[in-house]
Write a protein that holds these residues in place. Structure first.
Motif, mmCIF file in Angstrom:
data_model
loop_
_atom_site.group_PDB
_atom_site.id
_atom_site.type_symbol
_atom_site.label_atom_id
_atom_site.label_comp_id
_atom_site.label_asym_id
_atom_site.label_seq_id
_atom_site.Cartn_x
_atom_site.Cartn_y
_atom_site.Cartn_z
ATOM 1 N N LEU A 190 30.279 105.170 44.820
ATOM 2 C CA LEU A 190 29.531 104.609 45.944
ATOM 3 C C LEU A 190 28.453 103.586 45.113
ATOM 4 C CD1 LEU A 190 29.170 103.717 48.666
ATOM 5 C CD2 LEU A 190 27.774 105.899 49.165
ATOM 6 N N ASP A 191 27.713 104.276 44.119
ATOM 7 C CA ASP A 191 26.616 103.544 43.560
ATOM 8 C C ASP A 191 26.977 102.261 42.757
ATOM 9 O OD1 ASP A 191 24.670 105.581 44.424
ATOM 10 O OD2 ASP A 191 24.715 106.249 42.431
ATOM 11 N N ILE A 192 28.279 102.185 42.513
ATOM 12 C CA ILE A 192 28.995 101.204 41.618
ATOM 13 C C ILE A 192 29.116 100.199 42.750
ATOM 14 C CG2 ILE A 192 30.838 100.515 40.403
ATOM 15 C CD1 ILE A 192 30.494 103.068 39.107
ATOM 16 N N ALA A 193 29.906 100.710 44.038
ATOM 17 C CA ALA A 193 30.384 99.872 44.978
ATOM 18 C C ALA A 193 29.316 99.136 45.949
ATOM 19 C CB ALA A 193 31.361 100.292 45.726
ATOM 20 N N MET A 194 28.099 99.961 45.893
ATOM 21 C CA MET A 194 27.344 99.733 47.130
ATOM 22 C C MET A 194 26.742 98.270 46.853
ATOM 23 S SD MET A 194 25.846 100.885 49.739
ATOM 24 C CE MET A 194 26.117 102.325 49.830
ATOM 25 N N PRO A 195 26.197 97.436 45.998
ATOM 26 C CA PRO A 195 25.874 96.149 46.062
ATOM 27 C C PRO A 195 26.880 95.231 46.433
ATOM 28 C CG PRO A 195 25.353 97.054 43.714
ATOM 29 C CD PRO A 195 26.074 98.047 44.479
ATOM 30 N N ILE B 37 29.454 96.036 48.747
ATOM 31 C CA ILE B 37 29.687 96.391 49.907
ATOM 32 C C ILE B 37 28.486 95.903 50.755
ATOM 33 C CG2 ILE B 37 29.388 98.142 51.852
ATOM 34 C CD1 ILE B 37 31.045 100.068 49.411
ATOM 35 N N LEU B 38 27.259 95.684 50.306
ATOM 36 C CA LEU B 38 26.022 95.200 51.066
ATOM 37 C C LEU B 38 25.975 93.910 51.241
ATOM 38 C CD1 LEU B 38 23.226 97.450 49.743
ATOM 39 C CD2 LEU B 38 24.548 97.737 52.146
ATOM 40 N N ALA B 39 26.477 93.102 49.962
ATOM 41 C CA ALA B 39 26.722 91.775 49.947
ATOM 42 C C ALA B 39 27.749 91.161 50.926
ATOM 43 C CB ALA B 39 27.143 91.175 48.674
ATOM 44 N N GLU B 40 28.926 91.787 51.017
ATOM 45 C CA GLU B 40 29.963 91.480 52.029
ATOM 46 C C GLU B 40 29.259 91.583 53.433
ATOM 47 O OE1 GLU B 40 32.966 94.124 50.738
ATOM 48 O OE2 GLU B 40 33.758 92.823 49.208
ATOM 49 N N GLN B 41 28.701 92.864 53.629
ATOM 50 C CA GLN B 41 28.210 93.018 55.046
ATOM 51 C C GLN B 41 27.454 91.703 55.393
ATOM 52 O OE1 GLN B 41 29.148 95.215 57.515
ATOM 53 N NE2 GLN B 41 30.870 95.454 56.027
ATOM 54 N N ARG B 42 26.243 91.364 54.387
ATOM 55 C CA ARG B 42 25.233 90.435 54.695
ATOM 56 C C ARG B 42 26.103 89.056 54.833
ATOM 57 N NH1 ARG B 42 21.863 88.815 57.292
ATOM 58 N NH2 ARG B 42 20.127 87.438 56.600
ATOM 59 N N ASP B 43 27.039 88.691 54.366
ATOM 60 C CA ASP B 43 27.862 87.753 54.396
ATOM 61 C C ASP B 43 28.526 87.546 55.657
ATOM 62 O OD1 ASP B 43 26.997 86.694 51.964
ATOM 63 O OD2 ASP B 43 28.849 87.226 50.921
ATOM 64 N N LEU C 260 19.869 95.325 45.866
ATOM 65 C CA LEU C 260 21.341 95.410 45.770
ATOM 66 C C LEU C 260 22.261 94.253 45.894
ATOM 67 C CD1 LEU C 260 21.756 99.163 46.787
ATOM 68 C CD2 LEU C 260 21.597 98.099 44.609
ATOM 69 N N ILE C 261 21.687 93.497 46.842
ATOM 70 C CA ILE C 261 22.396 92.187 47.290
ATOM 71 C C ILE C 261 22.312 91.138 45.906
ATOM 72 C CG2 ILE C 261 22.481 90.217 48.817
ATOM 73 C CD1 ILE C 261 21.968 92.262 50.998
ATOM 74 N N ARG C 262 20.864 91.111 45.551
ATOM 75 C CA ARG C 262 20.583 90.317 44.498
ATOM 76 C C ARG C 262 21.181 90.825 43.285
ATOM 77 N NH1 ARG C 262 15.332 90.983 46.396
ATOM 78 N NH2 ARG C 262 14.886 92.100 44.767
#
Length: 142
Positions: A49-54, A56-62, A84-86
């Motif tokens: 999850l630590d690897i995927a979280m950035p 996932i968060l960027a996709e949700q923000r988009d 994480l998004i950055r």
């Protein structure tokens, strides 16, 4: 005259508090039955999850979800979500392995028509935002 808290806001605050307490109780109940094997599996899942979280968060923000909502749902700070998004955006912009190479004639070889602005030449460490194919001016090659 002091302002009285809105009745709806008071009810909503009490409901949020009750939800938080119920969630904490549920976590405690779920935690009681965990074994060592469960702990190992959860730690491994957390590493993935630590690897995927950035991403996932960027996709949700988009997709339009607010940073505040994501932070609240994950019980982290908004600053952490932004970081994480950055991190994801920077990883997307970085050249991938095999995208850049040196040619045998001494010039640069890009595997795209024009490198993205802000990339730096690995040979001379100068930015080549609109590199056109000429020899690198910072290179010692003749």
């Amino acid at each position: 005259m002091t302002e009285q808290p809105d009745a709806l806001e008071t009810v909503l605050a009490a409901a949020r508090q009750a939800d938080a307490e119920a969630a904490a109780t549920m976590r405690e109940v779920r935690a009681e039955g965990l074994t060592f094997a469960d702990a190992v599996r959860i730690r491994e899942d957390a590493a993935v999850l630590d690897i995927a979280m950035p991403r996932i968060l960027a996709e949700q923000r988009d997709a339009g979800r607010s940073v505040k909502d994501m932070a609240r749902a994950l019980d982290v700070t908004e600053s952490y979500v932004h970081r994480l998004i950055r991190q994801h955006r920077a990883a997307e912009a970085a050249p991938s392995v095999g995208e850049y190479g040196l040619s045998t004639t001494g010039g640069h070889e890009w595997h795209r028509e024009t490198p993205t602005a802000g990339r730096r030449c690995r040979r001379c460490d100068l930015p080549h935002s609109q590199w056109s194919g000429e020899r690198c001016t910072g290179s010692n090659d003749q």
